[in-house]
Design an enzyme around this catalytic site. Structure first.
Site, PDB file in Angstrom:
ATOM      1  N   MET A   1       0.996  -1.213   0.078  1.00 51.16           N
ATOM      2  CA  MET A   1       0.031  -0.072  -0.029  1.00 51.16           C
ATOM      3  C   MET A   1       0.856   1.211  -0.118  1.00 51.16           C
ATOM      4  SD  MET A   1      -3.204  -0.796   0.256  1.00 51.16           S
ATOM      5  CE  MET A   1      -4.431  -2.229   0.401  1.00 51.16           C
ATOM      6  N   PRO A   2       1.643   1.516  -0.859  1.00 50.97           N
ATOM      7  CA  PRO A   2       2.559   2.632  -1.060  1.00 50.97           C
ATOM      8  C   PRO A   2       1.549   3.938  -1.044  1.00 50.97           C
ATOM      9  CG  PRO A   2       3.287   1.344  -2.694  1.00 50.97           C
ATOM     10  CD  PRO A   2       1.721   0.618  -2.134  1.00 50.97           C
ATOM     11  N   HIS A   3       2.368   4.874  -0.267  1.00 52.68           N
ATOM     12  CA  HIS A   3       1.680   6.243  -0.428  1.00 52.68           C
ATOM     13  C   HIS A   3       2.715   7.277  -0.410  1.00 52.68           C
ATOM     14  CE1 HIS A   3      -0.574   9.873   0.743  1.00 52.68           C
ATOM     15  NE2 HIS A   3       0.011  10.045   1.575  1.00 52.68           N
TER      16      HIS A   3
END
Length: 76
Positions: A1-3
């Protein structure tokens, strides 16, 4: 879940330009981290130049300078 959280000096970007910028960043993240497109989020935050030192340098860059994947070519 890269942000990805990008802070930058104000620019007169249209909503379409902002979206294209975010989409390009997401594409790089998807490519290099083998992420699913629906798992990537990108925040674009404008920071006034007069506030850069207190809002970005002192809170995010300087305390983490040794662990930054890419270090800035300036200091404050």
């Amino acid at each position: 879940m890269p942000h990805v959280d990008i802070k930058y000096f104000p620019r007169d970007l249209t909503p379409e330009q902002r979206q294209a910028f975010a989409d390009d960043i997401a594409e790089v993240v998807i490519k290099h981290l083998a992420s699913k497109p629906e798992s990537v989020s990108v925040a674009l935050q404008q920071v006034q130049p007069d506030n850069w030192k207190s809002q970005v340098w002192e809170t995010e860059i300087a305390p983490n300078i040794e662990t930054l994947a890419r270090k800035p070519g300036y200091s404050m």
